[in-house]
Design an enzyme around this catalytic site. Structure first.
Site, mmCIF file in Angstrom:
data_model
loop_
_atom_site.group_PDB
_atom_site.id
_atom_site.type_symbol
_atom_site.label_atom_id
_atom_site.label_comp_id
_atom_site.label_asym_id
_atom_site.label_seq_id
_atom_site.Cartn_x
_atom_site.Cartn_y
_atom_site.Cartn_z
ATOM 1 N N LYS A 214 0.845 -1.195 0.000
ATOM 2 C CA LYS A 214 0.000 0.000 0.000
ATOM 3 C C LYS A 214 0.885 1.251 0.000
ATOM 4 O O LYS A 214 0.693 2.157 -0.798
ATOM 5 C CB LYS A 214 -0.907 -0.019 1.231
ATOM 6 C CG LYS A 214 -1.814 1.157 1.326
ATOM 7 C CD LYS A 214 -2.755 1.043 2.514
ATOM 8 C CE LYS A 214 -3.501 2.359 2.699
ATOM 9 N NZ LYS A 214 -4.420 2.342 3.820
ATOM 10 N N GLU A 220 10.490 -4.548 4.663
ATOM 11 C CA GLU A 220 10.571 -5.954 4.248
ATOM 12 C C GLU A 220 10.290 -6.093 2.754
ATOM 13 O O GLU A 220 11.029 -6.745 2.018
ATOM 14 C CB GLU A 220 9.550 -6.806 5.024
ATOM 15 C CG GLU A 220 9.848 -6.988 6.495
ATOM 16 C CD GLU A 220 9.314 -5.868 7.373
ATOM 17 O OE1 GLU A 220 8.980 -4.780 6.831
ATOM 18 O OE2 GLU A 220 9.253 -6.064 8.598
ATOM 19 N N GLY A 275 -4.766 -2.038 4.990
ATOM 20 C CA GLY A 275 -3.986 -3.190 4.524
ATOM 21 C C GLY A 275 -4.663 -4.522 4.793
ATOM 22 O O GLY A 275 -4.772 -5.378 3.913
ATOM 23 N N ARG A 276 -5.156 -4.705 6.020
ATOM 24 C CA ARG A 276 -5.763 -6.003 6.382
ATOM 25 C C ARG A 276 -7.160 -6.173 5.814
ATOM 26 O O ARG A 276 -7.792 -7.203 6.020
ATOM 27 C CB ARG A 276 -5.751 -6.171 7.901
ATOM 28 C CG ARG A 276 -6.356 -5.002 8.656
ATOM 29 C CD ARG A 276 -6.014 -5.034 10.142
ATOM 30 N NE ARG A 276 -6.488 -3.868 10.858
ATOM 31 C CZ ARG A 276 -5.811 -2.718 10.969
ATOM 32 N NH1 ARG A 276 -4.629 -2.599 10.398
ATOM 33 N NH2 ARG A 276 -6.304 -1.709 11.650
ATOM 34 N N GLU A 361 -4.744 -6.627 14.790
ATOM 35 C CA GLU A 361 -4.225 -5.322 14.379
ATOM 36 C C GLU A 361 -5.361 -4.272 14.413
ATOM 37 O O GLU A 361 -5.120 -3.092 14.591
ATOM 38 C CB GLU A 361 -3.585 -5.394 12.982
ATOM 39 C CG GLU A 361 -2.524 -4.322 12.764
ATOM 40 C CD GLU A 361 -1.771 -4.449 11.447
ATOM 41 O OE1 GLU A 361 -2.418 -4.444 10.387
ATOM 42 O OE2 GLU A 361 -0.523 -4.555 11.481
ATOM 43 N N HIS A 392 -4.876 -33.015 17.805
ATOM 44 C CA HIS A 392 -3.763 -33.830 18.292
ATOM 45 C C HIS A 392 -2.643 -32.970 18.836
ATOM 46 O O HIS A 392 -1.509 -33.420 18.982
ATOM 47 C CB HIS A 392 -3.263 -34.751 17.175
ATOM 48 C CG HIS A 392 -4.313 -35.742 16.789
ATOM 49 N ND1 HIS A 392 -4.467 -36.956 17.419
ATOM 50 C CD2 HIS A 392 -5.313 -35.657 15.885
ATOM 51 C CE1 HIS A 392 -5.500 -37.591 16.899
ATOM 52 N NE2 HIS A 392 -6.035 -36.821 15.950
ATOM 53 N N LYS A 512 9.606 -0.390 14.486
ATOM 54 C CA LYS A 512 10.156 -0.069 13.152
ATOM 55 C C LYS A 512 11.243 0.989 13.276
ATOM 56 O O LYS A 512 12.323 0.867 12.693
ATOM 57 C CB LYS A 512 9.050 0.510 12.250
ATOM 58 C CG LYS A 512 8.148 -0.479 11.583
ATOM 59 C CD LYS A 512 7.284 0.263 10.551
ATOM 60 C CE LYS A 512 6.045 -0.516 10.194
ATOM 61 N NZ LYS A 512 5.099 0.254 9.386
#
Ligand code: F6P
Length: 546
Positions: A214, A220, A275-276, A361, A392, A512
């Site tokens: 965005k 990253e 973003g999400r 978030e 399990h 950050k």
């Protein structure tokens, strides 16, 4: 009425609704699901709701009709209806970033109208969708060629957070519908291992990178995209290859151009998409390439169906509202810290991770929309694994541990890969788990099985462990869209009741900034370290050992 009065009335009504629920909780906490079911033989038919293709059974919750009425009362006192209307209208509900949150606009049909600053934004949404569709078809049909003239065989999505989790979750979820002569890969982590393990196996002349960001400034993503560019140019021997092997998805045209991707290879979205919440935007480009435009439009239609339901259905019959209110019930009254999302479908293996970002978030906040510190709990921790794997591993704790873990079970009546008796076995486990969690097994029942006296306690299942069951006929693009919008709006409902801004994420910033400073300190041995004694000596140790 003055603003001051309105605000006071709001707070008074909300606080009365909280108090009413608190006294109600003090009675409810002594009830057991065994008794609630015994007292009302029709409970399992009564406490259900439907929207589109999604059937919700919420009868295995520690609630009565009164609980639901009080929760709906709380939603009303917190102006949930008005807040829903404000989101759909495009009000600036993301107050700290001064933006609307209009992901619902991404899913509206072409003829719809939604005006932002006097301009209808829906034609722009559909113009990008058409460009995405044209491009996807070119890649799918082999019309889009790489620099050496070969067709594309690998699509690599580079992004992180919402620019990764949406694409990877949706690709995995809809892999069944994907074009199988194309392979899809996802690079998100700044750890070079993520890059090497994906790219090391690919032929550059058959590879298309979709750089999703965005902001087009995320460390990253930019680092991975630069490495991908260098790798491609080095292998192909020409900068000109970039135009055939890179496309970008962003809101930031300038940064994309600076990176060297031409405007005609960029797919745009807008700052009013978080973003999400961005999978239905151009961030879904890799998904569209995988499943084709028609299936992508079906995904959007699924989202839209649930959006409309959320927008218009009465609160008491509104699926996202019911899920959101039940989350409030356990989180704020029972003191539950977490919520497990348990899809009984291997294709949904990344679904819990996606929901985790969406919920945590959005609602992992400590201040209200007006900046005051909350004195109640906000978002629970969302987590989960696909069934039956979870059974399990961590289900032991859910059944017999000391913590209350409300569960969402998600299952499908039809398998996309029918194989012998697998699906009935899977679904037998699906039904067995919520039944066992709710009803447990008493000491008497354990003894009746002939268990030795000294082992009885260990074999007892207390039960009364609440769950929702979401049952759907089949996993399709449309039903996936409905499920995703269901969770988005449940998260919205929770945020509205906590009166927080679900659409910013300032909590990711501190780390950050600090990382930037530490990065410089790792490059050279000389800077004097001025952190705390722990961070100083850890950095020192790293410098010596690197
Ligand atoms: O982690 C913070 C965050 O801003 C997320 O909200 C977002 O999904 C992710 O980083 C990626 O951001 P971008 O799409 O701008 O690269």
């Amino acid at each position: 009425m003055s603003m001051h009065h309105t605000e006071k009335n709001y707070q008074a009504a909300a606080s009365m609704a909280w108090q009413a629920l608190d006294s109600h909780y003090k009675q409810m906490r002594y009830l057991h699901l065994r008794d609630l079911f015994a007292d009302d033989p029709l409970r399992g038919q009564r406490l259900v709701a439907n929207a589109g293709d999604i059937f919700l059974d919420y009868s295995k919750n520690i609630i009565t009709a009164e609980t639901m009425a009080l929760l709906v009362g709380l939603a009303e006192a917190c102006h949930l209806k008005q807040k829903i209307a404000a989101m759909f209208r495009g009000d600036v509900i993301n107050v700290t970033e001064q933006r609307p949150a209009l992901h619902v606009a991404l899913r509206m049909p072409e003829h719809a109208e939604l005006k932002l600053d006097g301009i209808n934004i829906i034609p722009g949404v559909h113009a990008v969708l058409r460009r995405m569709a044209a491009f996807s078809e070119q890649v799918r049909q082999g019309v889009w060629r790489g620099y050496t003239g070969k067709r594309i065989r690998n699509v690599v999505n580079i992004g992180i957070g919402g620019s990764d989790l949406g694409p990877v979750m949706a690709f995995e979820a809809l892999r069944h519908y994907s074009q199988r002569d194309l392979a899809f890969h996802f690079i998100s982590n700044i750890d070079g291992t993520d890059f090497q393990e994906v790219v090391g196996r690919l032929s550059p002349d058959e590879t298309l990178f979709v750089v999703c960001s965005k902001s087009f400034s995320t460390l990253e993503t930019m680092t991975n995209a630069q490495s991908a560019r260098q790798w491609l140019v080095a292998k192909m021997g020409s900068e000109a290859a970039v135009a055939k092997h890179f496309v970008a998805v962003s809101t930031h045209a300038e940064a994309v151009a600076q990176f060297g991707i031409a405007p005609h290879n960029m797919f745009e979205f807008w700052d009013w998409v978080g973003g999400r919440y961005s999978l239905a935007s151009a961030i879904g480009l890799s998904t569209m390439i995988a499943i084709g435009p028609d299936n992508f439009y079906a995904l959007l239609a699924g989202f839209y169906g649930m959006d409309e339901h959320f927008h218009t259905a009465p609160l008491a019959e509104n699926l996202p509202v019911i899920l959101g209110l039940l989350t409030i019930w356990y989180n704020n009254f029972f003191g539950a810290q977490t919520l497990a999302v348990l899809p009984y479908d291997q294709y949904l293996k990344r679904f819990p991770a996606y929901i985790q970002q969406l919920a945590m978030e959005s609602n992992g906040k400590q201040v209200t929309v007006d900046g005051s510190v909350v004195n109640y709990q906000t978002s629970p921790i969302y987590w989960g694994e696909p069934g039956t794997n979870g059974q399990h591993s961590f289900f032991q704790l859910i059944h017999q541990g000391t913590k209350l873990v409300p569960c969402d079970f998600i299952g499908f009546c039809q398998s996309l890969n029918p194989l012998g008796n697998h699906h009935d076995l899977l679904m037998a486990n699906f039904f067995a788990q919520s039944e066992s969690l709710a009803f447990g097994k008493t000491a008497q029942e354990v003894k009746a099985d002939g268990v030795l006296d000294h082992l009885v306690a260990a074999h007892v299942f207390p039960g009364n462990r609440p769950s929702n069951t979401l049952l759907v006929k089949c996993l399709t693009p449309a039903t996936l869209g409905q499920l995703l919008a269901l969770y988005e709006h449940s998260v919205f409902t929770q945020g509205a009741i906590w009166n927080i801004n679900s659409f910013d994420q300032w909590g990711v910033e501190l780390g950050k900034v600090s990382a930037q400073r530490i990065y410089n300190e790792l490059q050279h041995a000389d800077p004097v370290l001025a952190h705390d004694s722990s961070t100083n000596s850890l950095i020192d140790r790293y410098r010596q050992m690197k």
